[in-house]
Structures are given as C-alpha cells and as structure tokens.
Design a protein around this motif. Structure first.
Motif, PDB file in Angstrom:
ATOM      1  N   ARG A   1       0.819  -1.227   0.000  1.00  0.00           N
ATOM      2  CA  ARG A   1       0.000   0.000   0.000  1.00  0.00           C
ATOM      3  C   ARG A   1       0.851   1.275   0.000  1.00  0.00           C
TER       4      ARG A   1
ATOM      5  N   LYS B   1      -1.041   4.404  -5.896  1.00  0.00           N
ATOM      6  CA  LYS B   1      -1.464   5.611  -6.599  1.00  0.00           C
ATOM      7  C   LYS B   1      -2.139   5.198  -7.901  1.00  0.00           C
TER       8      LYS B   1
ATOM      9  N   LYS C   1      -6.155  -0.017  -1.151  1.00  0.00           N
ATOM     10  CA  LYS C   1      -6.273   0.850   0.023  1.00  0.00           C
ATOM     11  C   LYS C   1      -7.751   1.076   0.356  1.00  0.00           C
ATOM     12  N   SER C   2      -8.078   1.002   1.630  1.00  0.00           N
ATOM     13  CA  SER C   2      -9.471   1.219   2.030  1.00  0.00           C
ATOM     14  C   SER C   2      -9.914   2.648   1.761  1.00  0.00           C
ATOM     15  N   SER C   3      -8.987   3.594   1.804  1.00  0.00           N
ATOM     16  CA  SER C   3      -9.346   4.988   1.558  1.00  0.00           C
ATOM     17  C   SER C   3      -9.693   5.248   0.098  1.00  0.00           C
ATOM     18  N   SER C   4      -9.306   4.357  -0.811  1.00  0.00           N
ATOM     19  CA  SER C   4      -9.585   4.576  -2.234  1.00  0.00           C
ATOM     20  C   SER C   4     -11.050   4.261  -2.565  1.00  0.00           C
ATOM     21  N   ASN C   5     -11.554   3.118  -2.091  1.00  0.00           N
ATOM     22  CA  ASN C   5     -12.966   2.720  -2.199  1.00  0.00           C
ATOM     23  C   ASN C   5     -13.570   3.008  -3.582  1.00  0.00           C
TER      24      ASN C   5
ATOM     25  N   HIS D   1     -19.710   0.921  -4.025  1.00  0.00           N
ATOM     26  CA  HIS D   1     -18.301   1.107  -3.726  1.00  0.00           C
ATOM     27  C   HIS D   1     -17.780  -0.145  -3.020  1.00  0.00           C
TER      28      HIS D   1
ATOM     29  N   TYR E   1     -15.599  -1.071  -0.651  1.00  0.00           N
ATOM     30  CA  TYR E   1     -15.547  -1.272   0.790  1.00  0.00           C
ATOM     31  C   TYR E   1     -16.899  -1.074   1.467  1.00  0.00           C
ATOM     32  N   ASP E   2     -17.894  -0.613   0.720  1.00  0.00           N
ATOM     33  CA  ASP E   2     -19.234  -0.465   1.298  1.00  0.00           C
ATOM     34  C   ASP E   2     -19.989  -1.782   1.341  1.00  0.00           C
TER      35      ASP E   2
END
Length: 424
Positions: A181, A185, A204-208, A229, A231-232
């Motif tokens: 991770r 990018k 990355k979980s923040s990318s979702n 999304h 991770y949702d």
C-alpha cells in the motif's frame, strides 16, 4: 574464482579507481584486495568493524596497512566508487529461473519495497529521521524475483516516502510489479498500464472505487454489486471470491500550468480469508482470462521474497548496525553490504548450475552458508589472483600490538601504581 574475477576484473577495479581519484597510480594500496576485503569481510565474522575489514585486507594483500593507513582510504570518493561497482554488477548477476510457472508469462516480476536503517544520532542532519534527535536512512529496492537479484536501488533519508523512489517508464514493458500500500497511486497504475506493464497491489481502504461490472456470474439470489463502492459491500458478502471491474479517477501530471483529471478501469479481486472472516483485496490490470482470483493471490504472495531479502541483509550482514557518525563511512558499509549480496548471488548461480537438477537452495540457507565460508573464499581468491600476504606471525604481531604509544594499558598503570610500594 573465475566467475568472481569475471564479475570484477582486477584491471577494471584498478582503472576505475584511478579515474575517480580513489588511489594514486604508484600508491601502496591494492584496490582489488580492498574491494574483496569489504565484500567478504562484510559477510564473515560476528561484527562489521573497520578493524575487521582491515584484518581481512591484511590477510590477503602483499603488504599490510596500518590502522591509520587503512582508515584514511575510507573517503566519500571510495563510497562513490563502491556505489558504481554495485550498479555495474547488478546487470551481470542473474540466478537461473526458479520461480513458479505463472511468472513465465512476464518478462520479469519486480517487487518494490524499502526498509529503514537506524544510524548514529550525530547524522540526523544528513539522514533525517521521523522522530526528533534520530537519524535514519531508507534503502529502496526493486527486487527482481525472476532473476533473484536487485534491479535498482537508491538511498534517501528516513522521511522520504517509498513511493517517491519508483519511476514509471518504458522499462516496465512486459514486466509485472508487485506493490504494497505504500506505493498505492491510481496515476502510477495508469502509467504502468500505458507502458504495457502489469501490476498487482493491495487495495487501500481509503480509495474505495466504484464497481462498474462483475466479471463473474453468480447463481441464485446474489447481491448485485454494480454501482456500489467496494468497501461499502465487502462486509455483506459471503462468496469465496470477488471479481469486479472498477473505475478510478486521478490527476495527470501538471502540464502548461494546469492539471487535468482522468479516469481508468481496473480489476479488483477479493479472496476470502476464512480464519479472519474477511477479504484480501487486490487491484490489478491482469485479465480474468489469464489469471483467476486465486492466481492473483498466489502471485502477490511472492512479495514475501523482498521481505526475506531485507531480513538477509539485516540478520546475515547486520546492515542496520552502523556504529559510526561519519556519513561517508555509512555509505561505504551500505554499498559493501549490497556488493556482498551481489557476489553471494553470483556464487549461488555457479552452485545452482553445478548441482544436480533436483537440488533446491533456499536463499536464507544459502546466505548463511556463504557467510560461514566467506573467509575461506577470500583466502582462495587471493591465491587465485596471485597475492602473497606477509607470514601469519608477522600479521599477528602487526594486529595485536598496542597502537597508541601514549595511552598506557592496564598492566602498565598497575605497575606504575605499585612500583613506589615495592621500592619502599
């Protein structure tokens, strides 16, 4: 021995040292011996001390060097010289292909990673650490898992992010790169794809990212994923694999004062980890036709190889133990460690070619074997190159005698203290 001298011919070592000004043409120093002393001296022994490297040199060269004569050779120019040798050798060392058949579809499999080396606090200005009053360097490596060698390397201070040391370009064509991770990018992934390369990275979980299509049909009342999304919805799924196409947005590089946005479609794969009741999620541009989700997970597990490589450098060669406050000495020791690794791989290639086909040589076991035989190899190499070190007794006398004539040893101090009492 022939393989080693082909890798670093003595004439080449001497000529390049003269070009850089590392040695004088008619000087006493024998530069080939100095290089090999650092290569094998780094592998041998329980500690990596400058005195130990000097002993390795004196046990091989035609004439011994005093401590002062040895230490004054360890200059910033010598560090630059060793760096050049590492870069030269990387192109020459490749162990016969031993990776899994999945890798045969790629020109090479490259693993990007970095590790932190803790340094003396007096080097905090040259190598800034993440915490105040700490010094640390970061070694960035591109490990070629196909050829079992280092593709590229760089050294920065600890605060520099791993991601900044990875450059995209035409060199990626036909190659698969495995990322953690730290290198995540979307723009980087897009550039790899546009250079006809391949990648697998943890997601990355923040990318979702948003799911555009499912790449596998499910029977029954499966939860539809399109438009969601990633991770949702992962916590609601029970299927063994997730295999979807996603769309991501990213900014292109600034051009003419403006920075435009772009989109790209990639594949996201999830493999359920039963013990953790969770998914390992990966993003890639590898097609489903060529690689099923289980194949992606298998490919990514090869990232462990670079962890083993760093562990080898730190446990076998004690790369993270730098007891010096001089920047150029740190660099000398760092490049010497990389040279030891390169030479170790060169000898592994010879061993692999000579051994029976069914023989397997785990890299960590080979590293321990190489280290335990390093002093013997240096001795045989010296004989092969025609060096005649002074007799052993002369070298023992040179190494064991007191260096500082003005500094009394304990026995002398005791004799001085007790002498008046005896006389009385």
């Amino acid at each position: 021995m022939q393989r080693l001298t082909t890798l670093f011919p003595s004439t080449m070592l001497e000529e390049h040292a003269e070009e850089l000004g590392v040695v004088e043409r008619d000087g006493k120093l024998q530069i080939p011996v100095l290089v090999w002393a650092f290569v094998f001296g780094f592998a041998a022994g329980e500690s990596r001390t400058l005195a130990g490297f000097r002993r390795a040199y004196n046990s091989t060269a035609d004439e011994v060097l005093s401590p002062g004569g040895f230490y004054q050779r360890l200059t910033p120019l010598f560090a630059e010289y060793l760096c050049d040798l590492v870069e030269t050798a990387l192109d020459e060392v490749a162990v016969p292909h031993t990776v899994s058949k999945e890798f045969s579809r790629f020109r090479d499999v490259i693993i990007a990673d970095g590790t932190v080396l803790r340094l003396h606090q007096f080097l905090a200005e040259e190598y800034e650490g993440r915490k105040e009053e700490q010094a640390g360097a970061r070694l960035h490596l591109l490990h070629n898992a196909t050829d079992q060698t280092i593709e590229r390397f760089s050294v920065t201070d600890e605060k520099a992010h791993d991601s900044t040391a990875f450059d995209t370009g035409s060199w990626l064509k036909g190659r698969l790169v495995l990322f953690d991770r730290a290198y995540f990018k979307f723009r980087r992934f897009a550039l790899i794809d546009e250079n006809d390369g391949y990648f697998v990275s943890q997601l990355k979980s923040s990318s979702n990212p948003v799911i555009m299509a499912e790449l596998r049909e499910w029977r029954g009342r499966a939860i539809p994923l399109e438009g969601e999304h990633v991770y949702d919805i992962v916590e609601d799924l029970q299927r063994k694999y997730i295999d979807v196409e996603v769309e991501v947005s990213f900014q292109r590089r600034e051009y003419a004062g403006t920075q435009s946005w772009d989109t790209k479609r990639f594949r996201v794969v999830g493999v359920r980890v039963e013990d953790a009741d969770d998914y390992q999620l990966y993003i890639t541009n590898l097609s489903r036709e060529s690689f099923l989700p289980a194949d992606i997970a298998t490919l990514y597990r090869c990232r462990w190889e670079v962890e083993v490589l760093f562990r080898e450098l730190k446990t076998q060669y004690e790369l993270d133990e730098f007891d010096t406050s001089k920047k150029h000495v740190v660099e000398v020791l760092l490049y010497a460690a990389l040279l030891s690794l390169v030479v170790s791989r060169a000898l592994l290639k010879v061993v692999t070619e000579e051994a029976d086909d069914e023989c397997v040589f785990p890299t960590e076991r080979w590293a321990a074997t190489f280290r335990s035989h390093a002093q013997l190899i240096l001795h045989e190499l010296g004989d092969y190159l025609g060096y005649s070190p002074p007799p052993l007794l002369e070298r023992l006398i040179e190494d064991a005698q007191k260096i500082h004539q003005q500094r009394p040893i304990l026995q002398e101090r005791l004799a001085t203290i007790t002498q008046p009492t005896i006389e009385a």
